[in-house]
Motif scaffolding. Sequence first.
Motif, PDB file in Angstrom:
ATOM      1  N   GLU A 101       0.801  -1.226   0.057  1.00 14.63           N
ATOM      2  CA  GLU A 101       0.034   0.047   0.103  1.00 14.63           C
ATOM      3  C   GLU A 101       0.791   1.228  -0.148  1.00 14.63           C
ATOM      4  O   GLU A 101       0.210   2.341  -0.131  1.00 14.63           O
ATOM      5  N   ASP A 102       2.219   1.126   0.148  1.00 14.70           N
ATOM      6  CA  ASP A 102       3.004   2.355   0.283  1.00 14.70           C
ATOM      7  C   ASP A 102       3.472   2.438  -1.186  1.00 14.70           C
ATOM      8  O   ASP A 102       4.447   2.210  -1.892  1.00 14.70           O
ATOM      9  N   TYR A 103       2.710   3.716  -1.939  1.00 12.75           N
ATOM     10  CA  TYR A 103       2.805   3.937  -3.254  1.00 12.75           C
ATOM     11  C   TYR A 103       4.138   4.929  -3.191  1.00 12.75           C
ATOM     12  O   TYR A 103       4.939   4.794  -4.470  1.00 12.75           O
ATOM     13  N   HIS A 104       4.661   5.475  -2.147  1.00 10.82           N
ATOM     14  CA  HIS A 104       5.724   6.509  -2.297  1.00 10.82           C
ATOM     15  C   HIS A 104       7.088   5.231  -2.548  1.00 10.82           C
ATOM     16  O   HIS A 104       8.184   5.655  -3.121  1.00 10.82           O
ATOM     17  N   GLY A 105       6.912   4.321  -1.529  1.00 14.77           N
ATOM     18  CA  GLY A 105       7.891   3.162  -1.893  1.00 14.77           C
ATOM     19  C   GLY A 105       8.007   2.542  -3.174  1.00 14.77           C
ATOM     20  O   GLY A 105       9.163   2.400  -3.736  1.00 14.77           O
ATOM     21  N   ILE A 106       6.781   2.526  -3.862  1.00 11.32           N
ATOM     22  CA  ILE A 106       6.854   1.774  -5.044  1.00 11.32           C
ATOM     23  C   ILE A 106       7.364   2.702  -6.024  1.00 11.32           C
ATOM     24  O   ILE A 106       8.206   2.348  -7.069  1.00 11.32           O
ATOM     25  N   VAL A 107       7.170   4.201  -6.053  1.00 11.93           N
ATOM     26  CA  VAL A 107       7.706   5.174  -6.826  1.00 11.93           C
ATOM     27  C   VAL A 107       9.099   5.313  -6.876  1.00 11.93           C
ATOM     28  O   VAL A 107       9.985   5.422  -7.633  1.00 11.93           O
ATOM     29  N   GLN A 108       9.687   5.257  -5.519  1.00 13.11           N
ATOM     30  CA  GLN A 108      11.201   5.121  -5.382  1.00 13.11           C
ATOM     31  C   GLN A 108      11.846   3.774  -5.924  1.00 13.11           C
ATOM     32  O   GLN A 108      13.007   4.034  -6.418  1.00 13.11           O
ATOM     33  N   PHE A 109      11.089   2.718  -5.828  1.00 11.82           N
ATOM     34  CA  PHE A 109      11.753   1.615  -6.442  1.00 11.82           C
ATOM     35  C   PHE A 109      11.781   1.783  -8.024  1.00 11.82           C
ATOM     36  O   PHE A 109      12.644   1.355  -8.836  1.00 11.82           O
TER      37      PHE A 109
END
Length: 541
Positions: A225-233
């Motif tokens: 659910e952490d979209y910020h972490g997905i974007v950083q990935f």
Amino acid sequence: MDTESTHSGYSYHSSRSGRSNRHGDRSRERHKASSKDSIRSERSVVINPPDSPSQESPVHNGEPLPGEPSPGADPGDDPQDDNWGETTTAVTGTSELSISQEEVVGLGKEIQDRTQGFRRYLPLAVGLCVGLLVLATPLVFLLLPVVMWPDRLQACGTACEGLFLSIAFKLLILLVAIWALFLRPGRASLPRVCVYRAFLTTLTLLLTMSYWLFYGVRILDAQDEDYHGIVQFAVSLVDSQLFVHYLAVVLLELRHFQPCYSVCVMRSTDGETRHYNIGQLSIQRAALSILEYYYRDFPIHNPALLSASKHRAAKHLAGLKVYNVDAPGSTAGAQPGNGNQSRTMVTTAGKRKDAAHNELYYEEADYDRRVRKRRARLVVAVEEAFTHVRRMKKEDERTTPSDIMDVREAALAIFPSMARSLQKYLRTTRRQHCHSMESIQKHLAFCLVNNMSPKAFLEAYLAPGPTLQYGPERWMADQWTLVSEASVTSGIKEGTEFLLRCLDFSLAITIKGIPYIRITEEYIDPKSHKFLLLLQSETSV
């Protein structure tokens, strides 16, 4: 038809009976040679430069020069017909079901062209697929969570918007960099795969597959659910791809810039030699660079000069007569009085062989005299023609615009005045096959348009130019064969030798390492250059 069939059948049976006794010996020799050829074939590979016409014969396309002889003809024999024209050879067959040699050659060439086209565009297609995969993967990483579980994602606000902007510009830079480095049209078709390109392609695929594996296990299966972490990935993936591209620039473009080896290139037929400095390259990449240097620096290969030297050597050898005096069936053995005569003829032939260098000296002197004479005639004819054009140009300035002659028409008008002198000069220097009438007229029109001098027009014909100066039909770049003892994908080193063969000649390449240069400094005291000049006060006055 019946007569031709009868004669052909008779010649076949007669030749067959003559060859039957030698069939067993030739089969054994062929079996021995096949084992050697199988070993040698492993060392021969082929380089096919693209978009280069094949050369089936050393004649030029278009209209030939007037009275143009064969390449092996003696330049001193002037033809009787000085008109411009062409010669045509017709080939007829005796059967409607037979396949001519031209059709077989054309079929083989068509298959070869298809194979070359496939080999040319296959690396481009692979690079395009890998590039699309690299560019689409970060975007798919960002879009899949939004599509699959949009309600469960946590909003990241301004931080994600800044990362979106960073990904957009990085992907744009990566797209331009991939286009500039990998999506360029190929210069040649190499016999083996480039090791560094294969390594970079494999590294890119491994990197992308590793990110996909981590993304599928940690994000898709767990529905993070952490979209910020997905974007950083996704940002980290784009950064890794940029670093891989930097590694590609270093390995493919920058590594061979520093010269490390000196290359000696020698043409087998005439011994023309050039020396070049190259960097760290594989044998096949070094061969490609040498061929590019060859077309730029080497003068065009002229087989007519070689045939003239062979004709001169054959003429000298034809004058040598040697008899076996001691043979039992010889004339000298049958008639005792002829033995001294045979020995006398052998002695005369030996003296003639000793005087061969004098004949060669006078032949070369006569050749140089004829070249200078015909060159002087050509220079005078061209200068008179250009003077006539300048006079016509001054007269045209005083006439109406409708009467002004076109440049093409002016070139056609003055060309006959210099055609005979140019024809004789090119035939004497054995370069008549390198220049067609159309190319000469086009060059003349170019010189007239740009207001060039007669010397500028003659420069293309007075001395042989590099290979690229002539038409593609003279390049002989359709196929080169690389013969090397070592693997063509291995790097060059000190003492490496390989061969580049084409239709009429070959290039022998020898690699020498540039030595390590050590420069030392020596300090010179400035006071050591000072001296004192003492003048005597006494004079002789």
